[in-house]
Design a protein around this motif. Structure first.
Motif, mmCIF file in Angstrom:
data_model
loop_
_atom_site.group_PDB
_atom_site.id
_atom_site.type_symbol
_atom_site.label_atom_id
_atom_site.label_comp_id
_atom_site.label_asym_id
_atom_site.label_seq_id
_atom_site.Cartn_x
_atom_site.Cartn_y
_atom_site.Cartn_z
ATOM 1 N N SER A 134 0.962 -1.214 0.062
ATOM 2 C CA SER A 134 -0.014 -0.070 -0.017
ATOM 3 C C SER A 134 0.995 1.336 0.104
ATOM 4 C CB SER A 134 -1.011 0.111 1.119
ATOM 5 O OG SER A 134 -0.205 0.088 2.539
ATOM 6 N N PRO A 135 0.703 2.392 -0.140
ATOM 7 C CA PRO A 135 1.339 3.565 -0.115
ATOM 8 C C PRO A 135 2.258 3.599 1.088
ATOM 9 C CG PRO A 135 -0.802 4.233 -0.999
ATOM 10 C CD PRO A 135 -0.883 2.887 -0.386
ATOM 11 N N GLY A 136 3.503 3.510 0.861
ATOM 12 C CA GLY A 136 4.211 3.647 2.525
ATOM 13 C C GLY A 136 4.501 2.233 3.311
ATOM 14 N N ALA A 137 3.733 1.266 2.727
ATOM 15 C CA ALA A 137 4.023 -0.095 3.370
ATOM 16 C C ALA A 137 3.996 -1.456 2.508
ATOM 17 C CB ALA A 137 2.823 -0.186 4.418
ATOM 18 N N ALA A 138 4.817 -2.208 2.941
ATOM 19 C CA ALA A 138 4.738 -3.621 2.546
ATOM 20 C C ALA A 138 4.572 -4.573 3.586
ATOM 21 C CB ALA A 138 6.103 -3.958 1.760
ATOM 22 N N TYR A 139 3.578 -5.395 3.524
ATOM 23 C CA TYR A 139 3.124 -6.141 4.722
ATOM 24 C C TYR A 139 2.697 -7.612 4.204
ATOM 25 C CZ TYR A 139 -1.502 -4.535 2.913
ATOM 26 O OH TYR A 139 -2.621 -4.346 2.079
ATOM 27 N N ASP A 140 2.567 -8.464 5.137
ATOM 28 C CA ASP A 140 1.926 -9.729 5.350
ATOM 29 C C ASP A 140 1.551 -10.120 6.736
ATOM 30 O OD1 ASP A 140 1.463 -12.341 4.784
ATOM 31 O OD2 ASP A 140 3.482 -13.040 4.822
ATOM 32 N N LEU A 141 0.360 -9.481 7.154
ATOM 33 C CA LEU A 141 -0.196 -9.780 8.298
ATOM 34 C C LEU A 141 -1.437 -10.744 8.229
ATOM 35 C CD1 LEU A 141 -0.494 -6.007 9.428
ATOM 36 C CD2 LEU A 141 1.173 -7.547 10.351
ATOM 37 N N GLY A 142 -1.155 -11.589 9.119
ATOM 38 C CA GLY A 142 -2.306 -12.635 9.410
ATOM 39 C C GLY A 142 -2.745 -13.057 10.642
ATOM 40 N N TYR A 143 -3.697 -12.897 10.905
ATOM 41 C CA TYR A 143 -4.541 -13.385 12.424
ATOM 42 C C TYR A 143 -5.218 -14.741 12.319
ATOM 43 C CZ TYR A 143 -3.232 -8.510 13.118
ATOM 44 O OH TYR A 143 -2.500 -7.287 12.889
ATOM 45 N N HIS A 144 -4.942 -15.255 13.436
ATOM 46 C CA HIS A 144 -5.737 -16.390 13.692
ATOM 47 C C HIS A 144 -6.884 -15.993 14.837
ATOM 48 C CE1 HIS A 144 -6.461 -20.783 15.643
ATOM 49 N NE2 HIS A 144 -7.315 -20.393 15.109
ATOM 50 N N LEU A 145 -7.995 -15.998 14.369
ATOM 51 C CA LEU A 145 -9.038 -15.735 15.358
ATOM 52 C C LEU A 145 -10.078 -16.663 15.811
ATOM 53 C CD1 LEU A 145 -10.107 -12.332 13.224
ATOM 54 C CD2 LEU A 145 -8.997 -12.250 15.541
ATOM 55 N N VAL A 146 -10.370 -16.684 16.839
ATOM 56 C CA VAL A 146 -11.400 -17.882 17.565
ATOM 57 C C VAL A 146 -12.539 -17.063 18.501
ATOM 58 C CG1 VAL A 146 -11.895 -19.904 18.806
ATOM 59 C CG2 VAL A 146 -9.803 -19.595 17.620
ATOM 60 N N TRP A 147 -13.610 -17.167 18.172
ATOM 61 C CA TRP A 147 -14.657 -16.717 18.916
ATOM 62 C C TRP A 147 -15.696 -17.708 19.130
ATOM 63 C CZ3 TRP A 147 -14.090 -14.695 14.251
ATOM 64 C CH2 TRP A 147 -14.941 -14.707 13.233
ATOM 65 N N SER B 268 -4.931 -9.050 6.785
ATOM 66 C CA SER B 268 -5.445 -7.895 6.785
ATOM 67 C C SER B 268 -4.542 -6.828 6.465
ATOM 68 C CB SER B 268 -6.133 -7.738 8.281
ATOM 69 O OG SER B 268 -5.273 -7.537 9.230
ATOM 70 N N HIS B 269 -4.935 -5.596 6.516
ATOM 71 C CA HIS B 269 -3.936 -4.614 6.522
ATOM 72 C C HIS B 269 -3.498 -4.008 7.556
ATOM 73 C CE1 HIS B 269 -5.850 -4.180 2.516
ATOM 74 N NE2 HIS B 269 -6.931 -4.494 3.226
ATOM 75 N N PRO B 270 -2.363 -3.193 7.791
ATOM 76 C CA PRO B 270 -1.588 -2.848 8.948
ATOM 77 C C PRO B 270 -2.390 -1.778 9.534
ATOM 78 C CG PRO B 270 -0.257 -2.200 6.911
ATOM 79 C CD PRO B 270 -1.484 -2.951 6.400
ATOM 80 N N LYS B 271 -3.348 -1.108 8.626
ATOM 81 C CA LYS B 271 -4.045 -0.089 9.591
ATOM 82 C C LYS B 271 -5.448 -0.668 10.369
ATOM 83 C CE LYS B 271 -7.054 0.727 5.510
ATOM 84 N NZ LYS B 271 -8.292 0.111 5.857
#
Length: 139
Positions: free
Chosen positions: A8-21, A69-72
């Motif tokens: 994205s403008p100003g960032a390179a990322y690879d963010l993953g989350y494992h969610l459980v609810w 997801s995105h870093p923001k």
């Protein structure tokens, strides 16, 4: 999970989350048409935010989701986006959920980062930065 770096403008990322609810009181209400609609709503919300679902497993008493997801977007924001939409819509479309539960979801959730590099690898990389830095030739 394979590394897929996004930009994205100003960032390179690879963010993953494992969610459980879980549903309130961990009631086993996530089956049949409720399960199908829940999966549809989760995919819809992910698409709206340009998040990528890596894995999704809905069992009668909890949801497992691995999402990129995105870093923001904080992990709490991501979890609340899924829980908020699905609670509202499922309780509207399936009245029996209203009569059995005061709210669909418990207030809590589990989140862990999910990536291709372990914390130990990152720590080793940071600790050895000075060993890999180019040596300046001047004095």
């Amino acid at each position: 999970m394979t590394r897929q770096v996004r930009t994205s403008p100003g960032a390179a990322y690879d963010l993953g989350y494992h969610l459980v609810w879980c549903p309130k009181y961990r009631r086993p209400v996530l089956s049949g048409p409720v399960k199908d609609r829940l999966e549809e709503l989760i995919r819809q919300r992910a698409a709206e935010h340009d998040w990528r679902i890596i894995a999704l497993d809905v069992v009668p008493d909890h949801v497992h989701l691995c999402v990129k997801s995105h870093p923001k977007d904080s992990p709490s924001y991501v979890a609340n986006q899924f829980k908020g939409l699905t609670s509202r819509v499922l309780r509207q479309e399936f009245p029996h959920l209203k009569s059995r539960l005061p709210t669909l979801w418990s207030r809590s959730y589990f989140v862990a980062t999910a990536g291709t590099v372990s914390a130990e690898t990152v720590q080793r990389y940071i600790e050895t930065q000075d060993e890999r830095a180019p040596k300046s030739g001047g004095g």
